[in-house]
Design an enzyme around this catalytic site. Structure first.
Site, PDB file in Angstrom:
ATOM      1  CB  ALA A  11      -0.945   0.072   1.081  1.00  0.00           C
ATOM      2  CG  ASP A  45      -3.528  -3.286   0.879  1.00  0.00           C
ATOM      3  OD1 ASP A  45      -3.104  -4.425   1.529  1.00  0.00           O
ATOM      4  OD2 ASP A  45      -2.850  -2.991   0.052  1.00  0.00           O
ATOM      5  CE  LYS A  69      -1.903  -9.510  -0.974  1.00  0.00           C
ATOM      6  NZ  LYS A  69      -2.651  -9.373  -2.415  1.00  0.00           N
TER       7      LYS A  69
END
Ligand code: MRU
Length: 348
Positions: free
Chosen positions: A50, A239, A250
């Site tokens: 990110a 993220d 993830k």
């Protein structure tokens, strides 16, 4: 060895990215002069993680400002708007991408910047600021986590959150690195992270470079290690953290968090405040990227599924806030209730 996921080359006005698809076999860099190509590099995961994609997008805008033929600031602004839209379409889940683009474009909107050169300088300065801040943030996250970690400990880490996933140092891996640098005897169980194997390929590579003891495990083995061998904590990146603390990271992070909860293992999320998105109320409001089926069909060049079968390939999942012990930011450690405490942290 020193490596940089992202490097601005002022002499040539180009952006250098470490091609993360080639690791660990080869350390190859690719140079970019065009924002559209940077958008493709983000989509194809030449650069990933990110914070790294946020910084890459900011430098993508610098490329537009640097190589534009525009004769006046208005024309350059139009080109930058178009480049921003292209970069924003590269991947949907990490909020850092949108945050970095928004930040640079806020500078671009400053009407006092009325020359092409002035705009270019402002865009470059903002991209550098985003990159420099990222490194400072990551180091602060590492230091803030230190009191939470036993002097001798075993951690489980998912995906890759190190120097490769950021401008430098890393978030969750930065926590592990700081602990190691401060003399804690830390060893890491590295989730391989199917389907793209960021753990096996990238995290293992980084930990090896850093000399931090580690062992790569299949994603499905984490519960076994927690139940039979004792794991002190899990630590992951993110993220996007929604306003209520639900966290997109993830694929496989949710499974890990549930098993950690079942085994009474603390589950920490390393989150730069640039990844916290108070405009997204809950995890259900986060767009989850679906990637090409081939990432599941193939391991390397080898097809592992029978011809004709369908696969699903969500790149991320959402861990509900109730499974998260604490969110570790550069401004401090946030505990539940996250809805209230994240707002408080960002207000301060
Ligand atoms: O698909 P990727 O490799 O970009 O996913 C990366 C992750 O999920 C990381 O955990 C996250 O971006 C944080 S990186 C500091």
């Amino acid at each position: 060895m020193t490596y940089h996921s992202i490097e601005w080359l002022e002499d040539s006005g180009t952006l250098r990215l470490l091609d993360q698809r080639k690791l660990p076999e080869a350390t190859e860099y690719l140079d970019y002069a065009d924002a559209e190509e940077v958008a493709t590099a983000i989509h194809d995961m030449i650069v990933r993680g990110a914070p790294a994609i946020g910084a890459a997008a900011a430098y993508g805008l610098v490329l537009t400002a640097t190589h534009s033929q525009a004769q006046d600031a208005g024309a350059l602004r139009d080109e930058l708007e178009a480049a921003a839209a292209t970069l924003a379409a590269s991947r949907p889940t990490a909020v850092n991408l949108f945050g970095a683009i928004k930040r640079v474009m806020a500078r671009v909107a400053d009407e006092e910047l009325d020359t092409v050169a002035g705009l270019r300088d402002a865009v470059l300065a903002e991209a550098h600021a985003i990159a420099d801040e990222d490194v400072r943030i990551n180091k602060a996250i590492g230091l803030n986590a230190l009191p939470l970690l036993p002097d001798t400990c075993t951690a489980i880490h998912h995906c890759n959150t190190g120097s490769l996933a950021t401008v430098d140092y890393g978030t969750a891996l930065g926590i592990i690195r700081t602990a190691h640098e401060h003399g804690k005897r830390i060893q890491v169980l590295v989730d391989e992270t199917r389907p793209r194997l960021q753990g096996a390929k990238l995290t293992a590579w980084e930990l090896k470079e850093l000399g931090i003891p580690h062992r790569v495990i299949a994603d499905g083995a984490s519960g076994h290690y927690m139940r039979t061998q004792g794991v002190d904590f899990c630590v992951v990146g993110c993220d996007r953290v929604a306003a209520n603390g639900d966290t997109a990271n993830k694929i496989g992070t949710y499974n890990l968090a549930v098993v950690a909860h079942e085994n009474g293992v603390p589950f920490y999320v390393a989150a730069p405040t640039t990844t916290i998105d108070l405009d997204t109320p809950t995890g259900d409001d986060i767009e989850i990227e679906e990637r090409t089926p081939d990432e599941v069909h193939y391991v390397g060049q080898t097809r592992i599924t029978p011809a004709g079968v369908e696969v699903g390939n969500p790149a991320f999942d959402v861990t509900p806030a109730r499974y998260i012990t604490a969110i570790i930011t550069e401004r401090g450690v946030v505990y539940p209730p996250f809805e209230e405490n994240l707002r408080k942290l960002l207000r301060e």
